[in-house]
Design a protein around this motif. Sequence first.
Motif, PDB file in Angstrom:
ATOM      1  N   LEU A 117       0.732  -1.214  -0.106  1.00  0.00           N
ATOM      2  CA  LEU A 117      -0.080   0.128  -0.095  1.00  0.00           C
ATOM      3  C   LEU A 117       0.704   1.291  -0.176  1.00  0.00           C
ATOM      4  N   THR A 118       0.564   2.432  -0.878  1.00  0.00           N
ATOM      5  CA  THR A 118       1.242   3.479  -0.724  1.00  0.00           C
ATOM      6  C   THR A 118       0.772   4.321   0.394  1.00  0.00           C
ATOM      7  N   ILE A 119       1.659   4.977   1.223  1.00  0.00           N
ATOM      8  CA  ILE A 119       1.512   5.878   2.353  1.00  0.00           C
ATOM      9  C   ILE A 119       0.916   7.031   1.802  1.00  0.00           C
ATOM     10  N   PRO A 120      -0.270   7.626   2.358  1.00  0.00           N
ATOM     11  CA  PRO A 120      -1.109   8.777   1.735  1.00  0.00           C
ATOM     12  C   PRO A 120      -0.177   9.979   2.287  1.00  0.00           C
ATOM     13  N   GLY A 121       0.027  10.831   1.466  1.00  0.00           N
ATOM     14  CA  GLY A 121       0.806  12.131   1.613  1.00  0.00           C
ATOM     15  C   GLY A 121       0.013  13.241   1.926  1.00  0.00           C
ATOM     16  N   VAL A 122      -1.152  13.261   1.977  1.00  0.00           N
ATOM     17  CA  VAL A 122      -2.008  14.357   2.383  1.00  0.00           C
ATOM     18  C   VAL A 122      -2.716  14.282   3.541  1.00  0.00           C
ATOM     19  N   PRO A 123      -2.637  15.323   4.463  1.00  0.00           N
ATOM     20  CA  PRO A 123      -3.575  15.066   5.651  1.00  0.00           C
ATOM     21  C   PRO A 123      -5.203  15.285   5.335  1.00  0.00           C
ATOM     22  N   SER A 212     -25.432  14.948 -16.995  1.00  0.00           N
ATOM     23  CA  SER A 212     -25.050  15.995 -16.263  1.00  0.00           C
ATOM     24  C   SER A 212     -23.471  15.839 -16.115  1.00  0.00           C
ATOM     25  N   VAL A 213     -22.626  16.887 -16.604  1.00  0.00           N
ATOM     26  CA  VAL A 213     -21.451  16.858 -16.698  1.00  0.00           C
ATOM     27  C   VAL A 213     -20.904  17.394 -15.292  1.00  0.00           C
ATOM     28  N   PHE A 214     -21.776  18.262 -14.574  1.00  0.00           N
ATOM     29  CA  PHE A 214     -21.247  18.489 -13.284  1.00  0.00           C
ATOM     30  C   PHE A 214     -21.149  17.190 -12.310  1.00  0.00           C
ATOM     31  N   ILE A 215     -22.074  16.494 -12.595  1.00  0.00           N
ATOM     32  CA  ILE A 215     -22.134  15.046 -11.679  1.00  0.00           C
ATOM     33  C   ILE A 215     -20.935  14.414 -11.885  1.00  0.00           C
ATOM     34  N   VAL A 216     -20.406  14.362 -13.162  1.00  0.00           N
ATOM     35  CA  VAL A 216     -19.027  13.645 -13.797  1.00  0.00           C
ATOM     36  C   VAL A 216     -18.075  14.145 -13.094  1.00  0.00           C
ATOM     37  N   ILE A 217     -17.994  15.653 -13.115  1.00  0.00           N
ATOM     38  CA  ILE A 217     -16.863  16.311 -12.693  1.00  0.00           C
ATOM     39  C   ILE A 217     -16.462  16.306 -11.114  1.00  0.00           C
ATOM     40  N   VAL A 218     -17.792  16.144 -10.356  1.00  0.00           N
ATOM     41  CA  VAL A 218     -17.645  16.012  -9.026  1.00  0.00           C
ATOM     42  C   VAL A 218     -17.120  14.562  -8.695  1.00  0.00           C
ATOM     43  N   PHE A 219     -17.756  13.646  -9.412  1.00  0.00           N
ATOM     44  CA  PHE A 219     -17.386  12.267  -9.110  1.00  0.00           C
ATOM     45  C   PHE A 219     -15.798  12.011  -9.454  1.00  0.00           C
ATOM     46  N   HIS A 220     -15.258  12.875 -10.692  1.00  0.00           N
ATOM     47  CA  HIS A 220     -13.989  12.507 -10.992  1.00  0.00           C
ATOM     48  C   HIS A 220     -13.019  13.347  -9.895  1.00  0.00           C
ATOM     49  N   ALA A 221     -13.430  14.309  -9.339  1.00  0.00           N
ATOM     50  CA  ALA A 221     -12.746  15.037  -8.297  1.00  0.00           C
ATOM     51  C   ALA A 221     -12.656  14.161  -7.090  1.00  0.00           C
ATOM     52  N   VAL A 222     -13.964  13.489  -6.589  1.00  0.00           N
ATOM     53  CA  VAL A 222     -13.671  12.707  -5.229  1.00  0.00           C
ATOM     54  C   VAL A 222     -12.738  11.908  -5.692  1.00  0.00           C
ATOM     55  N   TYR A 223     -12.642  11.146  -6.935  1.00  0.00           N
ATOM     56  CA  TYR A 223     -11.621   9.868  -7.066  1.00  0.00           C
ATOM     57  C   TYR A 223     -10.487  10.362  -6.867  1.00  0.00           C
ATOM     58  N   ASN A 224     -10.047  11.636  -7.398  1.00  0.00           N
ATOM     59  CA  ASN A 224      -8.696  12.179  -7.205  1.00  0.00           C
ATOM     60  C   ASN A 224      -8.183  12.417  -5.655  1.00  0.00           C
ATOM     61  N   VAL A 225      -9.258  12.922  -4.904  1.00  0.00           N
ATOM     62  CA  VAL A 225      -9.226  13.284  -3.714  1.00  0.00           C
ATOM     63  C   VAL A 225      -8.763  11.924  -2.792  1.00  0.00           C
ATOM     64  N   CYS A 226      -9.652  10.843  -3.147  1.00  0.00           N
ATOM     65  CA  CYS A 226      -9.365   9.597  -2.586  1.00  0.00           C
ATOM     66  C   CYS A 226      -8.073   8.819  -2.951  1.00  0.00           C
ATOM     67  N   MET A 227      -7.774   9.351  -4.152  1.00  0.00           N
ATOM     68  CA  MET A 227      -6.141   8.678  -4.583  1.00  0.00           C
ATOM     69  C   MET A 227      -5.211   9.468  -3.628  1.00  0.00           C
ATOM     70  N   ALA A 228      -5.449  10.577  -3.186  1.00  0.00           N
ATOM     71  CA  ALA A 228      -4.691  11.247  -2.327  1.00  0.00           C
ATOM     72  C   ALA A 228      -4.436  10.806  -0.777  1.00  0.00           C
ATOM     73  N   VAL A 229      -5.499  10.608  -0.334  1.00  0.00           N
ATOM     74  CA  VAL A 229      -5.737  10.554   1.115  1.00  0.00           C
ATOM     75  C   VAL A 229      -6.072   9.195   1.569  1.00  0.00           C
TER      76      VAL A 229
END
Length: 260
Positions: A117-123, A212-229
């Motif tokens: 597992l990677t160690i999350p680098g973002v608090p 809705s493109v907004f829904i896709v944007i939010v979903f993609h953004a949450v994915y990237n946040v999860c990758m970081a934390v």
Amino acid sequence: MMTSKKNFQKKSIVQFFTLTFIFTIPAYVLITLTGLNIILSPEMVFSFIPVAVLAPISAALVLTYRKSGRTGVKELLKRTFDYKRVKNKKWFLPTLLSMPLLFLLSWGASDVLGLELTIPGVPLIAVPILLISFFISATTENIGWMGYAFEPMRERWGANKATLILAIIWMLWHVPMYLFTFPDSITIVAQLVSMMGLRFLITWLFLNTGKSVFIVIVFHAVYNVCMAVFPVSFVGNATIFIIAAIVVLAYGFKRVRSIA
């Protein structure tokens, strides 16, 4: 008339992907030079990712302006906040919660299987800032991928085939970036497999939320946040995301098949 429309759509789709790759070349060059330690240091590779994600929206805006002028450009940009398309508000729950759930499943399964597992680098305290940052980058990608390209692709090939084609192009577009941002070939392949699954989840949400493109944007953004934390196993993620995509294909697409 129908043949003429299909030919125009095909030409527009090809032009979009061609322009997207052309507009990404400066980022590819900067990432490569940095990754090879020719300019700056390899740790700075991630600094040029924002240059790359500007390419899809730039290609979409150029082609939209050529076809529809400023009015078309404004309408396309409005898709960033088209949340009013979501008639059934329950879809905000999977948009916000399904990604953390998938990452928790991946984390648990990877831990049980002994995967690295990677160690999350973002608090966690940085999550709001991350979410805003990733919302912006997801906007620049998805105004192009989903706001511009996906609909004519879906009309021409259907939802499943269009999603598969878009997923492959999306993966190939990322490969030159991943060569210098991931440590080994196994990690790169696992991440690309995850992206394949992610693309089908994106289509599932898109078609069930009034496109809705907004829904896709939010979903993609949450994915990237999860990758970081989250602690991440790329192999674990790939497995969970493909399973989720199979479930969506088997059950989730049925309710929208009539319009796909």
